[in-house]
Design a protein around this motif. Structure first.
Motif, PDB file in Angstrom:
ATOM      1  N   GLY A  30       1.446  56.573  -7.118  1.00  0.00           N
ATOM      2  CA  GLY A  30       0.729  57.064  -5.954  1.00  0.00           C
ATOM      3  C   GLY A  30      -0.764  56.799  -5.949  1.00  0.00           C
ATOM      4  N   HIS A  31      -1.361  56.643  -7.127  1.00  0.00           N
ATOM      5  CA  HIS A  31      -2.820  56.454  -7.221  1.00  0.00           C
ATOM      6  C   HIS A  31      -3.237  54.994  -7.067  1.00  0.00           C
ATOM      7  N   LYS A  32      -2.287  54.073  -7.053  1.00  0.00           N
ATOM      8  CA  LYS A  32      -2.609  52.645  -7.050  1.00  0.00           C
ATOM      9  C   LYS A  32      -2.866  52.135  -5.634  1.00  0.00           C
ATOM     10  N   LEU A  33      -3.544  50.971  -5.563  1.00  0.00           N
ATOM     11  CA  LEU A  33      -3.712  50.261  -4.303  1.00  0.00           C
ATOM     12  C   LEU A  33      -2.524  49.319  -4.099  1.00  0.00           C
ATOM     13  N   PRO A  34      -2.203  48.957  -2.854  1.00  0.00           N
ATOM     14  CA  PRO A  34      -1.062  48.062  -2.616  1.00  0.00           C
ATOM     15  C   PRO A  34      -1.136  46.758  -3.400  1.00  0.00           C
ATOM     16  N   GLY A  35      -2.332  46.210  -3.566  1.00  0.00           N
ATOM     17  CA  GLY A  35      -2.476  44.951  -4.294  1.00  0.00           C
ATOM     18  C   GLY A  35      -2.099  45.035  -5.755  1.00  0.00           C
ATOM     19  N   GLN A  36      -1.982  46.235  -6.279  1.00  0.00           N
ATOM     20  CA  GLN A  36      -1.598  46.425  -7.683  1.00  0.00           C
ATOM     21  C   GLN A  36      -0.090  46.585  -7.850  1.00  0.00           C
ATOM     22  N   LEU A  37       0.648  46.495  -6.750  1.00  0.00           N
ATOM     23  CA  LEU A  37       2.093  46.696  -6.783  1.00  0.00           C
ATOM     24  C   LEU A  37       2.836  45.381  -6.590  1.00  0.00           C
ATOM     25  N   SER A  38       4.079  45.354  -7.035  1.00  0.00           N
ATOM     26  CA  SER A  38       4.944  44.209  -6.778  1.00  0.00           C
ATOM     27  C   SER A  38       5.395  44.235  -5.323  1.00  0.00           C
ATOM     28  N   GLY A  39       6.000  43.134  -4.858  1.00  0.00           N
ATOM     29  CA  GLY A  39       6.502  43.075  -3.490  1.00  0.00           C
ATOM     30  C   GLY A  39       7.528  44.157  -3.211  1.00  0.00           C
ATOM     31  N   GLY A  40       8.426  44.379  -4.157  1.00  0.00           N
ATOM     32  CA  GLY A  40       9.437  45.408  -3.970  1.00  0.00           C
ATOM     33  C   GLY A  40       8.838  46.798  -3.893  1.00  0.00           C
ATOM     34  N   GLN A  41       7.815  47.051  -4.714  1.00  0.00           N
ATOM     35  CA  GLN A  41       7.149  48.350  -4.668  1.00  0.00           C
ATOM     36  C   GLN A  41       6.398  48.540  -3.359  1.00  0.00           C
ATOM     37  N   GLN A  42       5.756  47.471  -2.866  1.00  0.00           N
ATOM     38  CA  GLN A  42       5.060  47.569  -1.581  1.00  0.00           C
ATOM     39  C   GLN A  42       6.045  47.873  -0.452  1.00  0.00           C
TER      40      GLN A  42
END
Length: 355
Positions: A134-146
């Protein structure tokens, strides 16, 4: 616990049309969707499925017809007044906001109290299994997580209807399979109605309670996945259901629900999907996995092997008949390129349509 709000009995499209200039993207589309159903809109690019979804969402105005939630007409309402959740193909996340902020944005716009936002965002994070992100920015996530964040943002407002526009098309094959199962799980747990746009027949068949096949802006067939897979009503629907082998000939005999057609110097039999008399032009269609390369026998046609690929448990190849007809087939062992092969078509799974 997140649940769909504002329950309804039915969403209904009544002769909905949408034109772009002289092009009719939707033509007299009528469809009733019951509360809690998972509906897949399936078809090739340009068939009108995304246009239909955007008309339901309110992102596009209808040219004719109406959209109703029970007896209330909604196609003249603004998108935000319809209260539906939307999941886009490209995620559409705010890059400068954290995951929690992205998910809670819709609630914030609705002036939901802060404590309620926090509670529902945490519930949504749990539902999409992103509790630690929850604390991360979208750019720090994988495609599936986004994509999970995009789904959480759509469901956190507890919508009665969730609209998904090809949400898995940007993911790799493994992630698509994983997310497919997650989307169905979330649908079941949320209790909302879902309308899902896809051009992938496997996605539609595995996810949906009913599949709506569109072509040129019109509905061609609506049915449960087994019905469409086993017994498509039209040749174009069959093609989209994986009947890639199509051979044209003339009906030579009929017996009950089966017909025999002359094709490629031989005769092949299949189940009738049209009322065809002897002598009528016809097309017999079969899936590649229902065409077997082997020693031959009844319901077979001779051909020459042109390509062969190893697929793990079996081989998949293409072969061409003396008349130039191409067939895709499965075989238990590798066939030599240029060799003669006899291809047997399963008559119980082949379908005969009007040409």
């Amino acid at each position: 616990m997140l649940l769909a709000s504002s329950p309804f009995k039915e969403i209904r499209l009544d002769r909905v049309s949408r034109a772009f200039g002289n092009v009719n993207a939707l033509r007299d589309v009528s469809l009733s969707i019951a509360k809690g159903e998972f509906i897949a809109l399936l078809g090739p690019s340009g068939c009108g499925k995304s246009t239909a979804l955007n008309c339901i969402a309110g992102l596009l105005a209808t040219t004719a017809g109406g959209i109703y939630v029970d007896s209330r007409r909604i196609d003249q309402l603004k998108p935000e007044d319809r209260g539906f959740g939307m999941v886009f193909q490209n995620y559409a996340l705010f890059p400068h906001m954290t995951v929690r902020q992205n998910i809670g944005f819709g609630l914030k716009m609705r002036r939901t109290p802060r404590t309620e936002i926090d509670k529902r965002v945490e519930e949504a994070l749990g539902l999409v299994r992103l509790e630690t992100q929850g604390h991360k920015l979208p750019g720090q996530l994988s495609g599936g997580q986004q994509q999970r964040v995009a789904i959480a943002r759509a469901i956190v407002i507890e919508p009665p209807l969730v609209l998904m526009d090809e949400p898995l098309s940007n993911l790799d094959a493994k992630l698509r399979l994983e997310m497919r199962a997650e989307i169905r799980r979330i649908h079941n747990q949320l209790g909302a109605t879902t309308i899902y746009v896809t051009h992938d027949q496997d996605e539609a068949l595995s996810l949906a309670d009913r599949v709506v096949v569109l072509r040129d802006g019109a509905i061609r067939q609506v049915g449960a996945p087994p019905e469409l897979y086993e017994s498509p009503d039209h040749l174009d629907v069959a093609e989209f259901m994986g009947f890639r082998n199509r051979l044209t000939g003339k009906v030579t005999a009929r017996e009950g629900s089966f017909a025999t057609i002359a094709v490629g110097g031989t005769t092949l039999s299949g189940r009738l999907r049209a009322d065809l008399a002897v002598g009528a032009d016809a097309v017999i269609a079969a899936r590649p996995d229902d065409v077997a390369g082997g020693p031959g026998g009844a319901n077979s046609i001779g051909a020459t092997v042109e390509t062969i690929e190893y697929r793990g448990r079996e081989f998949v190849g293409t072969a061409r008949t003396a008349d130039g007809l191409e067939l895709i087939f499965h075989a238990p062992s590798r066939a030599a390129l240029g060799s003669a092969i006899s291809l047997t078509v399963d008559p119980g799974r082949a379908l005969v349509f009007a040409a």
